[in-house]
Motif scaffolding. Structure first.
Motif, PDB file in Angstrom:
ATOM      1  N   LEU A   1     -36.733  -6.244 -11.972  1.00 43.55           N
ATOM      2  CA  LEU A   1     -38.089  -6.125 -12.834  1.00 43.55           C
ATOM      3  C   LEU A   1     -39.399  -5.656 -11.637  1.00 43.55           C
ATOM      4  O   LEU A   1     -40.237  -4.641 -12.628  1.00 43.55           O
ATOM      5  CB  LEU A   1     -37.979  -8.002 -12.533  1.00 43.55           C
ATOM      6  N   ASP A   2     -38.889  -4.939 -10.822  1.00 42.71           N
ATOM      7  CA  ASP A   2     -40.067  -4.256 -10.116  1.00 42.71           C
ATOM      8  C   ASP A   2     -39.964  -2.609 -10.883  1.00 42.71           C
ATOM      9  O   ASP A   2     -40.600  -1.948 -11.279  1.00 42.71           O
ATOM     10  CB  ASP A   2     -39.317  -3.946  -8.354  1.00 42.71           C
ATOM     11  N   THR A   3     -38.499  -2.658 -11.272  1.00 43.39           N
ATOM     12  CA  THR A   3     -38.006  -0.945 -11.299  1.00 43.39           C
ATOM     13  C   THR A   3     -39.057  -0.772 -13.480  1.00 43.39           C
ATOM     14  O   THR A   3     -38.952  -0.193 -14.038  1.00 43.39           O
ATOM     15  CB  THR A   3     -37.164  -0.690 -11.748  1.00 43.39           C
ATOM     16  N   MET A   4     -38.461  -2.002 -13.865  1.00 42.84           N
ATOM     17  CA  MET A   4     -38.687  -2.290 -14.994  1.00 42.84           C
ATOM     18  C   MET A   4     -39.744  -2.467 -15.333  1.00 42.84           C
ATOM     19  O   MET A   4     -40.410  -1.888 -16.575  1.00 42.84           O
ATOM     20  CB  MET A   4     -38.089  -3.570 -15.657  1.00 42.84           C
ATOM     21  N   SER A   5     -41.160  -3.011 -14.726  1.00 44.36           N
ATOM     22  CA  SER A   5     -42.326  -3.224 -14.870  1.00 44.36           C
ATOM     23  C   SER A   5     -43.251  -1.573 -14.932  1.00 44.36           C
ATOM     24  O   SER A   5     -43.887  -0.926 -15.480  1.00 44.36           O
ATOM     25  CB  SER A   5     -43.363  -3.817 -13.458  1.00 44.36           C
ATOM     26  N   ILE A   6     -42.435  -0.345 -14.162  1.00 38.53           N
ATOM     27  CA  ILE A   6     -43.029   0.101 -13.483  1.00 38.53           C
ATOM     28  C   ILE A   6     -42.775   1.059 -15.215  1.00 38.53           C
ATOM     29  O   ILE A   6     -43.272   1.865 -16.167  1.00 38.53           O
ATOM     30  CB  ILE A   6     -42.154   1.463 -12.492  1.00 38.53           C
ATOM     31  N   ALA A   7     -41.750   1.326 -15.638  1.00 44.26           N
ATOM     32  CA  ALA A   7     -40.897   1.584 -16.831  1.00 44.26           C
ATOM     33  C   ALA A   7     -41.524   1.168 -18.285  1.00 44.26           C
ATOM     34  O   ALA A   7     -42.216   1.937 -18.703  1.00 44.26           O
ATOM     35  CB  ALA A   7     -39.497   1.203 -17.053  1.00 44.26           C
TER      36      ALA A   7
ATOM     37  N   LEU B   1     -45.164   8.532 -12.943  1.00 42.69           N
ATOM     38  CA  LEU B   1     -45.114   9.129 -13.972  1.00 42.69           C
ATOM     39  C   LEU B   1     -43.949  10.201 -14.516  1.00 42.69           C
ATOM     40  O   LEU B   1     -43.725  10.445 -15.434  1.00 42.69           O
ATOM     41  CB  LEU B   1     -46.168  10.913 -13.085  1.00 42.69           C
ATOM     42  N   ILE B   2     -42.714  10.375 -13.885  1.00 45.25           N
ATOM     43  CA  ILE B   2     -41.229  10.457 -13.786  1.00 45.25           C
ATOM     44  C   ILE B   2     -41.017   9.604 -15.396  1.00 45.25           C
ATOM     45  O   ILE B   2     -40.222  10.120 -16.096  1.00 45.25           O
ATOM     46  CB  ILE B   2     -40.696  10.595 -13.034  1.00 45.25           C
ATOM     47  N   ALA B   3     -41.398   8.166 -14.817  1.00 45.86           N
ATOM     48  CA  ALA B   3     -40.499   7.426 -16.441  1.00 45.86           C
ATOM     49  C   ALA B   3     -40.897   7.807 -17.627  1.00 45.86           C
ATOM     50  O   ALA B   3     -40.925   8.163 -18.391  1.00 45.86           O
ATOM     51  CB  ALA B   3     -40.426   6.055 -15.146  1.00 45.86           C
ATOM     52  N   ALA B   4     -42.621   8.133 -17.404  1.00 49.11           N
ATOM     53  CA  ALA B   4     -43.293   8.462 -18.490  1.00 49.11           C
ATOM     54  C   ALA B   4     -43.055   9.932 -19.351  1.00 49.11           C
ATOM     55  O   ALA B   4     -42.573   9.448 -20.499  1.00 49.11           O
ATOM     56  CB  ALA B   4     -45.161   8.265 -18.697  1.00 49.11           C
TER      57      ALA B   4
ATOM     58  N   CYS C   1     -39.031   9.538 -21.093  1.00 52.42           N
ATOM     59  CA  CYS C   1     -39.695   9.207 -22.452  1.00 52.42           C
ATOM     60  C   CYS C   1     -40.019   9.967 -22.847  1.00 52.42           C
ATOM     61  O   CYS C   1     -40.529   9.207 -24.168  1.00 52.42           O
ATOM     62  CB  CYS C   1     -39.671   7.647 -22.081  1.00 52.42           C
ATOM     63  N   TYR C   2     -41.248  10.388 -22.901  1.00 47.78           N
ATOM     64  CA  TYR C   2     -42.317  10.977 -23.798  1.00 47.78           C
ATOM     65  C   TYR C   2     -41.794  11.662 -25.161  1.00 47.78           C
ATOM     66  O   TYR C   2     -42.429  11.817 -25.925  1.00 47.78           O
ATOM     67  CB  TYR C   2     -43.805  11.020 -22.970  1.00 47.78           C
TER      68      TYR C   2
ATOM     69  N   ALA D   1     -37.087   5.289 -20.612  1.00 46.77           N
ATOM     70  CA  ALA D   1     -38.349   4.528 -19.549  1.00 46.77           C
ATOM     71  C   ALA D   1     -37.759   4.357 -17.928  1.00 46.77           C
ATOM     72  O   ALA D   1     -38.082   4.355 -16.837  1.00 46.77           O
ATOM     73  CB  ALA D   1     -39.023   4.201 -20.201  1.00 46.77           C
ATOM     74  N   MET D   2     -36.683   3.521 -18.791  1.00 47.42           N
ATOM     75  CA  MET D   2     -36.276   2.892 -17.227  1.00 47.42           C
ATOM     76  C   MET D   2     -35.011   3.265 -16.652  1.00 47.42           C
ATOM     77  O   MET D   2     -34.775   3.753 -15.543  1.00 47.42           O
ATOM     78  CB  MET D   2     -35.041   1.683 -18.069  1.00 47.42           C
ATOM     79  N   ALA D   3     -34.715   4.427 -17.166  1.00 48.97           N
ATOM     80  CA  ALA D   3     -33.706   5.544 -17.065  1.00 48.97           C
ATOM     81  C   ALA D   3     -34.246   6.239 -15.602  1.00 48.97           C
ATOM     82  O   ALA D   3     -34.416   7.067 -14.662  1.00 48.97           O
ATOM     83  CB  ALA D   3     -32.514   6.308 -18.053  1.00 48.97           C
ATOM     84  N   GLY D   4     -35.651   7.199 -16.831  1.00 46.91           N
ATOM     85  CA  GLY D   4     -36.807   7.947 -15.570  1.00 46.91           C
ATOM     86  C   GLY D   4     -37.141   7.045 -14.835  1.00 46.91           C
ATOM     87  O   GLY D   4     -37.037   8.623 -13.345  1.00 46.91           O
ATOM     88  N   THR D   5     -37.571   5.528 -14.145  1.00 47.47           N
ATOM     89  CA  THR D   5     -38.305   5.365 -13.210  1.00 47.47           C
ATOM     90  C   THR D   5     -37.298   5.267 -11.873  1.00 47.47           C
ATOM     91  O   THR D   5     -37.129   5.341 -11.099  1.00 47.47           O
ATOM     92  CB  THR D   5     -38.698   3.831 -13.311  1.00 47.47           C
ATOM     93  N   ILE D   6     -34.740   4.830 -12.334  1.00 48.83           N
ATOM     94  CA  ILE D   6     -34.458   4.654 -12.161  1.00 48.83           C
ATOM     95  C   ILE D   6     -34.223   6.140 -11.554  1.00 48.83           C
ATOM     96  O   ILE D   6     -33.590   6.495 -10.192  1.00 48.83           O
ATOM     97  CB  ILE D   6     -33.167   4.470 -12.908  1.00 48.83           C
ATOM     98  N   VAL D   7     -34.146   7.370 -11.535  1.00 45.84           N
ATOM     99  CA  VAL D   7     -33.802   8.596 -11.342  1.00 45.84           C
ATOM    100  C   VAL D   7     -34.842   9.062 -10.616  1.00 45.84           C
ATOM    101  O   VAL D   7     -34.991   9.302  -9.441  1.00 45.84           O
ATOM    102  CB  VAL D   7     -33.899   9.663 -12.495  1.00 45.84           C
TER     103      VAL D   7
END
Lengths: 249, 316
Positions: free
Chosen positions: A56-62, A122-125, A128-129, A185-191
């Protein structure tokens, strides 16, 4: 739509798990290499709640990262749709930024922004952008001939109307792209979390990897997949509602 | 003509063997590389491919999958694997002193006893060996977590350079030298906090193979381990320093030779503490202590009796 997403994910996940277990029993591998169902169950029991909070923490950022990316992609897509010098310049700049691999940029980002919220966002964005941008550019640069022609010859065409027409005519494409970009976005946040953050499911996966604990990783993958399926299902549902609302006007 | 193509390999042909290291090629594996480059494996009629390790590599898993015949793993990996039923055995212990230590500034108060850790900001890698070791030290000192500040470290040393962290985990014989030199260049000499000096002997890199390999091919195991340890003895012999550095430089091109020389000296002290010491000697008491630490910290579910998989008989 939502249910279909969930059961499709469950089919894929358990198919993958069955293949892994098949390899385990065929090659008589220990639980250290591939955990058996009992160990997986015990791991689920002990870790699922903690990992779910991490997801959930990761997803909120994503999600925040994805919203930022959508805004950015729409902005650049609108600017870049023009066949002017500026339009082509915006496109080239947007493409070049994406040419740098995120793993090379990540250390710089973490030095500048630390290993907290902002770096992950920033990395998530950033991850996925770009696909969003490509789709938005493609859609916005493609004229809807007969409709736009009508407004042009009647002298009522403005850029806002042009964007609206093109968005409406391609709404299902846009919904698919937005739902798909949630995965990125999720993959970016996890990375980002895996590389250097202090929280989130990517961070937990890194610790599990240090401890060679495939069971924990499989539980994490399950929770990531199920959460993402729900989120994507909700996005598609929202897209369908928007389309219906526009059509009824 | 057919017989030429169908001829069986000669009986004494070298056996293909994959040897998976724990980490990338650096001074910590100088003996492995030396044995390969200087013909120790060939002399033993073994065709060994020495493969670098890394965070995503796990020699014990590769042994079980048949992708490697020998490998290097730390004691915690071995104990975790045993806990989950992996058929792994230990043939030799390379490091007698764990190279994982903590670096800190000489200008800071020295850590003479564990109680001196109180109030410091301590770098640890959550989930890593250093976390396990540090938590053991803190427990021994009777320090609760609020009495120190634990800081999650990564590959970027900036928090240590900026004094956000007081003591930072490093591999003494590799990173320790590089960071120490950088700090020295800034007029900030360093010293090291060594867990072994406070009774925590957490075993590091050891040579492992599968139980099946040991049972089915004991002669190959013996030839391999003897060739490998001969390579280590030669690499750490001060008389062979130039050759050892030449070997190391073939694989580690980024580290200047004078730094490699210093790394080699420190590596020698961690692997062969005295001139008479036989490289590879297995310190059973240290292995038992490592298991006990992991049990106490609930990193393994049950005792694994690690001493039953130690095979010190191969060290000559």
């Amino acid at each position: 739509m939502l249910l279909r997403r969930i059961y499709q994910f469950l089919i894929i996940y358990f198919l993958g798990l069955a293949i892994l277990l098949g390899v385990k029993y065929a090659l008589r591998l220990s639980n250290y290499v591939i955990p058996d169902p009992l160990l997986l169950g015990l791991t689920f029991q002990s870790e699922a709640l903690r990992y779910f909070k991490d997801v959930l923490d990761t997803m909120s950022i994503a999600i925040i990262g994805q919203v930022l990316s959508i805004c950015l992609a729409v902005l650049i897509g609108i600017l870049g749709r023009q066949t002017t010098w500026f339009g082509s310049f915006v496109k080239v700049a947007a493409y070049n930024v994406q040419a740098y691999p995120i793993v090379a940029l990540a250390p710089i980002i973490f030095i500048l922004l630390g290993d907290g919220f902002l770096s992950r966002l920033l990395i998530a964005a950033m991850i996925c952008y770009f696909p969003l941008l490509l789709s938005v550019l493609g859609i916005m640069a493609e004229p809807i001939g007969d409709i736009e022609h009508f407004y042009r010859i009647t002298g009522r065409m403005r850029w806002q109307l042009e964007v609206k027409i093109r968005a409406f005519e391609n709404l299902s494409k846009l919904t698919t792209v937005v739902a798909g970009s949630a995965t990125l976005a999720m993959a970016g946040t996890i990375v980002a979390e895996f590389i250097a953050a202090n929280a989130g499911i990517g961070y937990s996966i890194r610790i599990a990897l240090y401890q060679s604990d495939l069971g924990k990783i499989l539980i994490a993958l399950f929770l990531i997949g199920i959460s993402l399926s729900v989120y994507q299902g909700l996005l598609e549902w929202a897209g369908a509602i928007i389309r219906k609302t526009w059509e009824s006007r | 003509m057919l017989t030429i193509f169908w001829a069986a390999p000669a009986a004494d042909a070298a056996d293909p063997i994959n040897y998976r290291l724990k980490w990338l090629f650096n001074a910590s594996v100088v003996g492995d590389l030396y044995a390969d480059v200087n013909g120790h494996f060939t002399e033993a009629r073994l065709a060994v491919k020495v493969k670098s390790g890394g965070p995503e590599r796990d020699a014990i898993k590769e042994l079980e999958l048949g992708q490697a015949q020998f490998g290097v793993a730390s004691a915690d990996q071995v104990i975790r694997a045993l806990d989950k039923g992996a058929p792994v055995v230990v043939l030799a212990q390379i490091f007698q002193v764990n190279p994982l230590q903590w670096i800190y500034r000489r200008t800071d108060p020295p850590i003479r006893q564990l109680a001196d850790l109180k109030g410091r900001v301590i770098g640890i890698t959550y989930g890593g060996n250093d976390e396990t070791i540090m938590r053991t030290l803190l427990a021994q000192a009777g320090l609760a977590e609020p009495e120190v500040t634990l800081f999650n470290v990564r590959y970027d040393y900036t928090p240590f350079y900026r004094r956000q962290v007081d003591i930072w985990p490093v591999y003494r014989n590799t990173q320790g030298i590089i960071i120490g030199r950088k700090m020295q260049a800034e007029n900030e000499p360093v010293r090291f906090f060594i867990p072994g000096e406070f009774g925590v002997r957490f075993v590091a890199n050891s040579v492992v193979t599968s139980r099946r390999m040991l049972q089915n091919e004991p002669a190959t195991v013996k030839r391999f381990i003897q060739a490998l340890l001969a390579g280590w003895e030669a690499a750490l012999d001060p008389a062979n320093t130039v050759r050892a550095l030449d070997t190391l430089q073939q694989f580690d091109r980024d580290t200047p030779r004078e730094q490699l020389a210093e790394q080699l000296d420190i590596t020698r002290s961690l692997i062969k503490p005295t001139t008479e010491f036989k490289i590879g000697t297995i310190d059973t008491a240290a292995w038992k202590q490592t298991e006990q630490i992991m049990l106490t910290q609930k990193q393994v579910a049950k005792p694994v009796q690690v001493e039953t998989v130690l095979h010190p008989e191969f060290v000559f």
